[in-house]
Design a protein around this motif. Structure first.
Motif, short mmCIF file in Angstrom:
data_model
loop_
_atom_site.label_atom_id
_atom_site.label_comp_id
_atom_site.label_asym_id
_atom_site.label_seq_id
_atom_site.Cartn_x
_atom_site.Cartn_y
_atom_site.Cartn_z
N GLY A 35 8.00 -41.61 -30.21
CA GLY A 35 8.34 -42.36 -29.00
C GLY A 35 9.14 -41.53 -28.03
O GLY A 35 9.41 -40.34 -28.26
N GLN A 36 9.56 -42.16 -26.96
CA GLN A 36 10.29 -41.44 -25.91
C GLN A 36 11.65 -40.93 -26.37
O GLN A 36 12.23 -40.07 -25.75
N TRP A 37 12.16 -41.46 -27.47
CA TRP A 37 13.45 -41.01 -28.00
C TRP A 37 13.29 -40.00 -29.12
O TRP A 37 14.21 -39.72 -29.85
N GLY A 38 12.09 -39.48 -29.30
CA GLY A 38 11.85 -38.52 -30.36
C GLY A 38 11.40 -39.20 -31.64
O GLY A 38 10.98 -40.34 -31.63
N CYS A 39 11.50 -38.46 -32.73
CA CYS A 39 11.08 -39.01 -34.01
C CYS A 39 12.22 -38.90 -35.01
O CYS A 39 13.19 -38.19 -34.80
N ASN A 40 12.06 -39.62 -36.08
CA ASN A 40 13.05 -39.58 -37.16
C ASN A 40 12.70 -38.37 -38.04
O ASN A 40 11.87 -38.48 -38.94
N VAL A 41 13.31 -37.23 -37.73
CA VAL A 41 12.98 -35.97 -38.41
C VAL A 41 13.19 -36.09 -39.92
O VAL A 41 12.37 -35.62 -40.70
N ASP A 42 14.28 -36.72 -40.33
CA ASP A 42 14.54 -36.88 -41.76
C ASP A 42 13.43 -37.66 -42.45
O ASP A 42 12.98 -37.30 -43.53
N ALA A 43 12.99 -38.75 -41.82
CA ALA A 43 11.93 -39.57 -42.40
C ALA A 43 10.62 -38.79 -42.50
O ALA A 43 9.92 -38.87 -43.51
N VAL A 44 10.30 -38.02 -41.47
CA VAL A 44 9.07 -37.22 -41.49
C VAL A 44 9.13 -36.19 -42.62
O VAL A 44 8.16 -35.99 -43.35
N GLU A 45 10.28 -35.55 -42.80
CA GLU A 45 10.43 -34.56 -43.87
C GLU A 45 10.28 -35.20 -45.25
O GLU A 45 9.67 -34.62 -46.16
N ILE A 46 10.80 -36.41 -45.41
CA ILE A 46 10.66 -37.12 -46.69
C ILE A 46 9.20 -37.41 -46.97
O ILE A 46 8.71 -37.20 -48.09
N VAL A 47 8.49 -37.90 -45.96
CA VAL A 47 7.06 -38.20 -46.14
C VAL A 47 6.29 -36.94 -46.50
O VAL A 47 5.45 -36.94 -47.40
N GLU A 48 6.58 -35.83 -45.81
CA GLU A 48 5.90 -34.57 -46.11
C GLU A 48 6.15 -34.13 -47.55
O GLU A 48 5.24 -33.69 -48.25
N ARG A 49 7.39 -34.28 -48.00
CA ARG A 49 7.74 -33.89 -49.37
C ARG A 49 7.05 -34.78 -50.39
O ARG A 49 6.50 -34.31 -51.37
N GLN A 50 7.07 -36.08 -50.15
CA GLN A 50 6.51 -37.02 -51.12
C GLN A 50 4.98 -36.96 -51.18
O GLN A 50 4.40 -37.07 -52.26
N LEU A 51 4.33 -36.79 -50.03
CA LEU A 51 2.86 -36.75 -50.00
C LEU A 51 2.33 -35.33 -50.17
O LEU A 51 1.13 -35.13 -50.30
N LYS A 52 3.24 -34.36 -50.14
CA LYS A 52 2.87 -32.94 -50.31
C LYS A 52 1.82 -32.49 -49.28
O LYS A 52 0.88 -31.76 -49.60
N THR A 53 2.00 -32.94 -48.06
CA THR A 53 1.11 -32.56 -46.97
C THR A 53 1.86 -32.71 -45.64
O THR A 53 2.74 -33.57 -45.53
N PRO A 54 1.57 -31.87 -44.65
CA PRO A 54 2.28 -31.97 -43.38
C PRO A 54 1.94 -33.26 -42.63
O PRO A 54 0.83 -33.78 -42.73
N VAL A 55 2.90 -33.75 -41.87
CA VAL A 55 2.71 -34.94 -41.05
C VAL A 55 2.38 -34.48 -39.63
O VAL A 55 3.08 -33.67 -39.03
N THR A 56 1.28 -35.01 -39.09
CA THR A 56 0.92 -34.74 -37.70
C THR A 56 1.73 -35.68 -36.82
O THR A 56 1.74 -36.89 -37.05
N GLN A 57 2.42 -35.12 -35.83
CA GLN A 57 3.23 -35.94 -34.93
C GLN A 57 2.52 -36.04 -33.58
O GLN A 57 2.17 -35.02 -32.99
N VAL A 58 2.30 -37.27 -33.11
CA VAL A 58 1.59 -37.52 -31.87
C VAL A 58 2.51 -38.24 -30.91
O VAL A 58 3.10 -39.27 -31.26
N SER A 59 2.64 -37.72 -29.70
CA SER A 59 3.49 -38.33 -28.69
C SER A 59 2.85 -39.61 -28.16
O SER A 59 1.64 -39.65 -27.92
N LYS A 60 3.67 -40.63 -27.98
CA LYS A 60 3.19 -41.88 -27.38
C LYS A 60 3.39 -41.84 -25.87
O LYS A 60 3.81 -42.80 -25.26
#
Length: 72
Positions: A35-60
């Motif tokens: 979103g316009q305020w950025g992303c939750n970097v910590d949450a994205v890193e957790i998802v990447e670690r747990q799913l063992k794959t990079p998260v694609t970030q798309v601007s809204k």
């Protein structure tokens, strides 16, 4: 193997949904909408670690809104 997109917010529900799809044999590509305020970097890193794959970030931004209003 089928490839699927998993929209991830960084919360537990979307993480578990992605994990279940992986356990069912799907190749999961997690996508996080920024979103316009950025992303939750910590949450994205957790998802990447747990799913063992990079998260694609798309601007809204305006291009995303235009695509939602009039899909190709």
């Amino acid at each position: 193997m089928h490839r699927v997109l998993s929209l991830v917010s960084g919360g537990l529900d979307s993480l578990l949904a992605g994990r279940i799809m992986q356990e069912l044999g799907f190749d999961v590509e997690p996508v996080h909408l920024v979103g316009q305020w950025g992303c939750n970097v910590d949450a994205v890193e957790i998802v990447e670690r747990q799913l063992k794959t990079p998260v694609t970030q798309v601007s809204k931004g305006s291009a995303f809104i235009s695509l939602v209003r009039k899909p190709k």
